[in-house]
Motif scaffolding. Sequence first.
Motif, PDB file in Angstrom:
ATOM      1  N   ASP A 173       9.319  11.408  11.166  1.00 39.62           N
ATOM      2  CA  ASP A 173       8.623  10.116  11.107  1.00 39.62           C
ATOM      3  C   ASP A 173       9.529   9.055  11.714  1.00 39.62           C
ATOM      4  OD1 ASP A 173       6.709   8.073  10.156  1.00 39.62           O
ATOM      5  OD2 ASP A 173       5.961   9.756   8.971  1.00 39.62           O
TER       6      ASP A 173
ATOM      7  N   ALA B 158       2.886   9.175   9.923  1.00 39.86           N
ATOM      8  CA  ALA B 158       2.072  10.277  10.459  1.00 39.86           C
ATOM      9  C   ALA B 158       2.580  11.641  10.027  1.00 39.86           C
ATOM     10  CB  ALA B 158       2.032  10.207  11.981  1.00 39.86           C
TER      11      ALA B 158
ATOM     12  N   ILE C 168       3.414  12.952   7.232  1.00 37.98           N
ATOM     13  CA  ILE C 168       2.782  13.514   6.032  1.00 37.98           C
ATOM     14  C   ILE C 168       1.400  14.073   6.375  1.00 37.98           C
ATOM     15  CG2 ILE C 168       1.837  12.918   3.757  1.00 37.98           C
ATOM     16  CD1 ILE C 168       4.078  10.808   3.541  1.00 37.98           C
ATOM     17  N   THR C 169       0.652  13.337   7.149  1.00 38.69           N
ATOM     18  CA  THR C 169      -0.705  13.791   7.461  1.00 38.69           C
ATOM     19  C   THR C 169      -0.702  14.848   8.558  1.00 38.69           C
ATOM     20  OG1 THR C 169      -0.823  11.397   7.798  1.00 38.69           O
ATOM     21  CG2 THR C 169      -2.752  12.446   6.911  1.00 38.69           C
TER      22      THR C 169
ATOM     23  N   GLN D  82      -0.285  18.230   7.225  1.00 38.27           N
ATOM     24  CA  GLN D  82      -1.526  18.789   6.676  1.00 38.27           C
ATOM     25  C   GLN D  82      -2.346  19.472   7.775  1.00 38.27           C
ATOM     26  OE1 GLN D  82      -3.353  15.613   4.221  1.00 38.27           O
ATOM     27  NE2 GLN D  82      -1.274  14.831   3.991  1.00 38.27           N
TER      28      GLN D  82
ATOM     29  N   SER E  70       3.275   3.308   5.243  1.00 38.49           N
ATOM     30  CA  SER E  70       2.154   4.031   5.854  1.00 38.49           C
ATOM     31  C   SER E  70       1.967   5.436   5.320  1.00 38.49           C
ATOM     32  CB  SER E  70       2.368   4.130   7.376  1.00 38.49           C
ATOM     33  OG  SER E  70       2.424   2.866   7.954  1.00 38.49           O
ATOM     34  N   GLY E  71       2.691   5.818   4.276  1.00 38.45           N
ATOM     35  CA  GLY E  71       2.601   7.194   3.803  1.00 38.45           C
ATOM     36  C   GLY E  71       1.600   7.415   2.686  1.00 38.45           C
TER      37      GLY E  71
ATOM     38  N   THR F 256      -1.638   6.752   2.150  1.00 37.13           N
ATOM     39  CA  THR F 256      -2.953   7.364   2.417  1.00 37.13           C
ATOM     40  C   THR F 256      -2.785   8.855   2.691  1.00 37.13           C
ATOM     41  OG1 THR F 256      -2.702   6.571   4.669  1.00 37.13           O
ATOM     42  CG2 THR F 256      -4.173   5.318   3.249  1.00 37.13           C
ATOM     43  N   GLY F 257      -1.681   9.223   3.330  1.00 38.36           N
ATOM     44  CA  GLY F 257      -1.433  10.637   3.632  1.00 38.36           C
ATOM     45  C   GLY F 257      -1.222  11.459   2.379  1.00 38.36           C
TER      46      GLY F 257
ATOM     47  N   ASN G  56      -4.467  11.994   0.654  1.00 40.61           N
ATOM     48  CA  ASN G  56      -5.268  12.993   1.374  1.00 40.61           C
ATOM     49  C   ASN G  56      -4.808  14.410   1.061  1.00 40.61           C
ATOM     50  OD1 ASN G  56      -7.454  13.184   3.429  1.00 40.61           O
ATOM     51  ND2 ASN G  56      -5.897  14.426   4.456  1.00 40.61           N
ATOM     52  N   ALA G  57      -3.477  14.580   0.930  1.00 41.39           N
ATOM     53  CA  ALA G  57      -2.940  15.917   0.638  1.00 41.39           C
ATOM     54  C   ALA G  57      -3.458  16.424  -0.703  1.00 41.39           C
ATOM     55  CB  ALA G  57      -1.416  15.874   0.640  1.00 41.39           C
TER      56      ALA G  57
END
Length: 709
Positions: A481, A504, A506-507, A510, A533-534, A536-537, A540-541
């Motif tokens: 990152d 990005a 983290i996502t 996935q 920015s982490g 939301t990721g 989602n996980a």
Amino acid sequence: MFHVKHLFAKDGRANIMTKKLLMGNEAFAHAALEAGVRVVAGYPGTPSSELIETVAKLHAAGAARGVHVEWSTNEKAALELLAGASYTGARCLFTCKQVGLNVASDALMSLNYVGVKGGMVLFVADDPGPISSQTEQDTRRFASFAKLPVFDPSTPDEGFAMMQAAFDLSERYHTPVIVRPTTRINHASTFFDIADTTDARPVPEEGFERDPKWVIFPRRAYQAHGEINERLRDIACDFAHEPALAAFNPMIEGGEGLAPQANVSRETGAVHGGASDRHPNVSRETFDDEKNQQISELQDVSGATAVARSPRLGIVAGGVSAAYVREALRMVEAHAAEEDLVVPAYRFWRVGTPYPFPEETAAQFAEGLEQILVLEELDHVLEDELLAFAGRTHATFDVRGKLTGDARDRGENDVDDIASRIALFFGFNSQTDVSRETSAFAPVENLPVRPPVLCAGCPHRGSFYAVKCALGKTPAVLCGDIGCYTLGNAMPLDAVDTCLCMGAGITMAQGFAVAESHKKALAFVGDSTFFASGLTGIVNAVYNGHDITVCVLDNATTAMTGSQPHPGTGVTLMGPRRTPVSIERVLEAVGFECIVHANPLDLEASTSAAREAIEFAGPSAILFESPCIQLVKPGAPATVNADTCTGCKKCITEIGCPAIGFDADARGPKSKERGQAYVDSSLCNGCGLCTQVCPFDALGVPSEGGSHA
Ligand code: SF4
Ligand code: SF4
């Protein structure tokens, strides 16, 4: 401090003005404060960060009265906070680097449709090169995409004036306005007369007034779009005609056409007579006394042309390239004087307000021109505008620049390169060397290459190494990152396979987990980026049940941009310390069922923790916790025991610490002719990681002194 003078504000209070040497970003901060800014918010990013830090320092010192300043969680949060403040009538300043504007863009696009009340200036620093960014995006393009006016300073002091003009323009047209410096403007230093104290402009008595316009709906957006189009036409007109704004788009003429009888005013730089009189905004400006001297020489060598010739050649430049052009023109003219060459008559237009493009000024500039050379950094924004203008007006001039290969198509410009291109444009021999010859400017040959590397003692080194040890030969994808830890991709760690944008990793992990489920998918994210920015990721996980391991590299700061605080530190720019936001509790609340802690400087424990998290089926997290070395007192450096070092080089080839070198001439009972490792005590901070890597116990750190001992 050089001199002090007193100016008197409208309320009769004396404002003490002091001349100070300031970095561009510091000066921008003072400019905004002197313009009465009340709320300042942003997210750190090179080359923009010092602005907010300057406001915070002045606020802490009591010199910036009434201002609120903060590092927000990310750029979007900052801009939305400022939107609310602006609706009350407060003057607001947003700061970020160019890619930060991408994060804020959702709010920004709508905000332009809704409009603002208190002046809203977006200070967005571009990074040609790029020197410290993932892209070379051009905020002037973003301005036209978002339909926002933009100022493009060519020097820090012009930027100072632009900052104040931007607040006025924003309030006059109820639009956010961008001020877009580039790295060399942000970080150049010069002298400024600045107020010792400032007062934020009070919020108007009526404050926020409820009105349907504050609620964006499709129908309202349609109307607002028309209003935006209309105001852009008006602003383009202002940029061409309103003296305070048109001053940012000056023109000069020079070269062969100088009439010997021309009346050169050294105070104003204006020359009366000759071709200039046809263009009230065009002055035969002189750069300075040195330039006047050069002009005299040119007149001599060119035979003192009796009648000024109208230029056929034009040069257009924006941003710092305009400053380079001024210097390059001096060099070209001096060179021409030495070589008995005649500099053709030319017209030079410095464009300080590229969007909305001041077409009426362009028309004035282009009159009589046959060739135009455009010099700018990043995108061909001015070049496109001139081509569009030529198309619309059926003009016959040629436009040269990035699109024609006559200017660098990426990266930074420099004076020597621009001087060479101008010399060619003037028709001088392509071999003409107009570069600066003094030793002060001569490029230094054979400088050692210094690739960026994690600091000696950086705790991230231990985190990456522990994860690699835990993985062994297990196939895995390691998503990096934005932060110092992107440097984990360097050899020998080689622990970052991807890096896209903030948060990005983290996502993306996935995505890898879904598409290549036979591999382990890991994400490395810093503590500041986690909050920025982490979030939301990680949600989602959990929501989609992705089998990833998030490695949070928590070093208690935003290290890469200069150690700014973030929500996990609890430190704010306004003074009072808040309760730190706990990453562990956030992960727990979201639903992570496997969260392990590790000290990255304890190799065995962190490897074991990493193994546990990686083996967990489902979202898991390792919290690597150790402060950045910039925050701690260094410990005593490690030493190599010459009696036990075998010269195996494992300490070098495994972790790549810059404090460890290898002396091929060193000899010892175990190393024999192989040479031995050595520790550069000026770099080593005694973190002790290498002592855990050496298989022969040849490295050690003293047990006393220093925080890591
Ligand atoms: S500044 Fe801190 S986080 Fe960045 S490389 Fe150095 S020690 Fe590591
Ligand atoms: S210090 Fe240890 S790891 Fe480094 S070269 Fe010597 S024996 Fe090998």
